[in-house]
Design an enzyme around this catalytic site. Structure first.
Site, PDB file in Angstrom:
ATOM      1  N   ILE A 295       0.826  -1.216   0.000  1.00  0.00           N
ATOM      2  CA  ILE A 295       0.000   0.000   0.000  1.00  0.00           C
ATOM      3  C   ILE A 295       0.861   1.267   0.000  1.00  0.00           C
ATOM      4  O   ILE A 295       0.323   2.367   0.058  1.00  0.00           O
ATOM      5  CB  ILE A 295      -1.023   0.022   1.163  1.00  0.00           C
ATOM      6  N   GLY A 296       2.189   1.098  -0.060  1.00  0.00           N
ATOM      7  CA  GLY A 296       3.065   2.255  -0.241  1.00  0.00           C
ATOM      8  C   GLY A 296       3.872   2.670   0.965  1.00  0.00           C
ATOM      9  O   GLY A 296       4.358   3.807   1.019  1.00  0.00           O
TER      10      GLY A 296
ATOM     11  N   THR B 277       6.914   1.765   1.840  1.00  0.00           N
ATOM     12  CA  THR B 277       8.303   2.071   1.457  1.00  0.00           C
ATOM     13  C   THR B 277       8.380   3.397   0.706  1.00  0.00           C
ATOM     14  O   THR B 277       9.306   4.189   0.922  1.00  0.00           O
ATOM     15  CB  THR B 277       8.868   0.938   0.583  1.00  0.00           C
TER      16      THR B 277
ATOM     17  N   LYS C   8      14.681  -1.271   8.520  1.00  0.00           N
ATOM     18  CA  LYS C   8      13.591  -2.246   8.431  1.00  0.00           C
ATOM     19  C   LYS C   8      14.120  -3.565   8.976  1.00  0.00           C
ATOM     20  O   LYS C   8      15.136  -4.079   8.498  1.00  0.00           O
ATOM     21  CB  LYS C   8      13.121  -2.395   6.980  1.00  0.00           C
TER      22      LYS C   8
ATOM     23  N   ASP D 143      13.688  -2.830  -0.779  1.00  0.00           N
ATOM     24  CA  ASP D 143      13.066  -1.644  -0.188  1.00  0.00           C
ATOM     25  C   ASP D 143      14.126  -0.645   0.263  1.00  0.00           C
ATOM     26  O   ASP D 143      13.984   0.563   0.069  1.00  0.00           O
ATOM     27  CB  ASP D 143      12.196  -2.040   1.005  1.00  0.00           C
TER      28      ASP D 143
ATOM     29  N   GLU E  43      10.569   1.147   9.060  1.00  0.00           N
ATOM     30  CA  GLU E  43       9.416   0.661   8.293  1.00  0.00           C
ATOM     31  C   GLU E  43       9.043  -0.753   8.725  1.00  0.00           C
ATOM     32  O   GLU E  43       9.910  -1.604   8.934  1.00  0.00           O
ATOM     33  CB  GLU E  43       9.726   0.664   6.791  1.00  0.00           C
TER      34      GLU E  43
ATOM     35  N   GLY F 232       4.491  -5.459   5.961  1.00  0.00           N
ATOM     36  CA  GLY F 232       3.058  -5.712   5.918  1.00  0.00           C
ATOM     37  C   GLY F 232       2.310  -4.860   6.932  1.00  0.00           C
ATOM     38  O   GLY F 232       2.738  -3.769   7.297  1.00  0.00           O
TER      39      GLY F 232
ATOM     40  N   ASN G 218      -2.042   7.311   0.610  1.00  0.00           N
ATOM     41  CA  ASN G 218      -1.264   7.144  -0.616  1.00  0.00           C
ATOM     42  C   ASN G 218      -2.220   6.937  -1.786  1.00  0.00           C
ATOM     43  O   ASN G 218      -3.367   6.534  -1.612  1.00  0.00           O
ATOM     44  CB  ASN G 218      -0.325   5.941  -0.460  1.00  0.00           C
TER      45      ASN G 218
END
Length: 228
Positions: free
Chosen positions: A14-15, A17, A38, A56, A117, A120, A180
C-alpha cells in the site's frame, strides 16, 4: 541518541516504502541527519554473485539520495516473497529480537532521525518458530511512535479503523494517517479521508498522489515533529 518514527500500514503493497522514502528524502534535503531501518525484508532479488539485494532499502537509498550503507538498513533479508516468519523458516535464518535491537541502536548512535518501516500490516508475524515476534513487539521494544499509511481508495475505511483499534488496544501510539494514491477532488477518496478522521480521531497528515516526489502538506519541520 536519535528521534525515531515507525511507518506501519493497513496491509502490504500500500506504499509504506514509498512514503518512508519521501519522509527520509524530505529530512535529508533539509540538511537533517536521517537513516532508514527495516527489521526484516522479504521478496528480494539476488545479485550475480548470489547475494540478496534489500530492495526496499535500495529504493529508499536511491530516492532520498542518502549515503547510508545498504547493510545497515536491514539485518534480515529474504528471497521468498512471503511473510518474514515464513521466509525465515524456508531460508533457515530466523529473526532474533536481540539482533534487531542492536542494529537499530547502532543507527540511533550515529543519526539524529531514524525512519523504521514495518513489514506488511501491524499484525504481521516477523518470527515464529524459533522466537515469536510480531511487528508490535518491535514497535514496543524500540519505543516507537507510528504513522499509518493507507491507500486512499475503496475499502480503506475498514483497514484504517481496524488498524487503529488494534494499535490502540495494544497501547501503540499513532500520530496520524498518511493516504497514498490520493486523487484530489475524488468524491469517494475525499469522503474516505473525512470518515477515517471521524471514526478514529486521528488526523490525516498528508495525502500523496501517485508519482509525487515530495509530501506537499508536510515540510521537514512538521515531519521532524512526529519523531520521538
Amino acid at each position: 541518541m536519535s528521534r525515531n518514527l515507525f511507518i506501519t500500514g493497513t496491509g502490504t503493497e500500500i506504499g509504506k516504502t514509498y512514503v518512508a522514502a519521501l519522509i527520509v528524502k524530505t529530512l535529508h534535503d533539509a540538511g537533517m541527519n536521517v537513516a532508514y531501518y527495516k527489521a526484516a525484508m522479504s521478496g528480494n532479488d539476488r545479485r550475480p554473485d548470489g547475494t540478496l539485494i534489500p530492495g526496499d532499502a535500495l529504493f529508499v537509498k536511491e530516492c532520498a539520495q542518502i549515503s547510508q550503507s545498504l547493510d545497515s538498513m536491514c539485518p534480515y533479508v529474504y528471497e521468498h516473497a512471503v511473510s518474514p516468519h515464513l521466509a525465515s523458516r524456508l531460508e533457515g535464518n530466523p529473526v532474533r529480537m536481540t539482533v534487531v535491537k542492536v542494529k537499530f541502536q547502532e543507527l540511533c548512535r550515529k543519526y539524529d532521525y531514524v525512519v523504521v518501516e514495518g513489514s506488511g500490516g501491524i499484525t504481521c508475524p516477523v518470527g515464529y518458530d524459533e522466537e515469536r515476534i510480531q511487528l508490535e513487539d518491535i514497535v514496543r521494544n524500540l519505543h516507537l511512535p507510528s504513522v499509518m499509511v493507507a491507500d486512499a481508495g475503496l475499502g480503506t475505511i475498514n483497514g484504517v479503523v481496524l488498524t487503529h483499534a488494534y494499535m490502540q488496544q495494544k497501547g501503540l501510539p499513532l500520530k496520524g494517517i498518511i493516504f497514498n494514491n490520493f486523487h484530489p477532488g475524488d468524491v469517494m477518496e475525499e469522503d474516505n479521508r473525512r470518515m477515517c478522521e471521524e471514526m478514529t480521531g486521528l488526523s490525516v497528515l498528508a495525502c500523496i498522489a501517485k508519482g509525487d516526489k515530495v509530501i506537499h502538506s508536510l515540510k521537514a519541520e512538521g515531519l521532524a515533529a512526529l519523531f520521538e
